[in-house]
Design a protein around this motif. Structure first.
Motif: not given
Length: 154
Positions: A73, A77, A122, A125-126
């Protein structure tokens, strides 16, 4: 990592994040920008240089043995900051808002304070990125098929 070395390493990460993201006040706005926004104005080289320095935060996080998905993650970013930051004008505005090193420092603090905390966010998010990429490919194929069909209709 020993407590003194750990504290020193965290101090270094905090300094890097502050320099890159918040070290320069913008008069009259109450907002701050860092060297990332300034050196990002130099086409090509500026964004690569700031991304390279941002990677130092990720390296330190790896030394703290943060979960791999958290490191991924953090890399995402930095990559997002690099890719969008490279777009003229839009990227410079993006740098004022998306402070990759500060976000990565926050992730690092969270998982150092509570190493057993969930990495669910996390992974989500992926999963969201994978879903968005799949949707983009499907849309592209659909548009390509429609365009070819339209061309051959004539």
């Amino acid at each position: 990592m020993h407590s003194a070395r750990r504290s020193e390493a965290l101090d270094q990460v905090e300094l890097i994040a502050w320099l890159l993201d918040n070290s320069i006040p913008i008069p009259g706005t109450g907002r701050r920008v860092g060297l990332d926004g300034v050196i990002g104005l130099v086409p090509g080289v500026g964004d690569l240089l700031s991304a390279g320095v941002s990677l130092l935060v990720v390296v330190r996080a790896a030394q703290f043995r943060l979960p791999r998905v958290v490191l991924a993650r953090m890399l995402a970013n930095v990559a997002l900051d690099l890719v969008v930051g490279a777009i003229p004008v839009l990227g410079d505005a993006f740098d004022l808002w998306f402070k990759a090193s500060t976000r990565n420092l926050d992730l690092m603090r969270r998982y150092l304070a509570a190493p057993e905390s969930s990495t669910r966010d996390q992974w989500l998010f992926f999963a969201g990125i994978l879903l968005a990429m799949t949707a983009a490919v499907v849309l592209f194929v659909w548009l390509l098929t429609a365009a070819i069909g339209w061309l051959f209709a004539f």
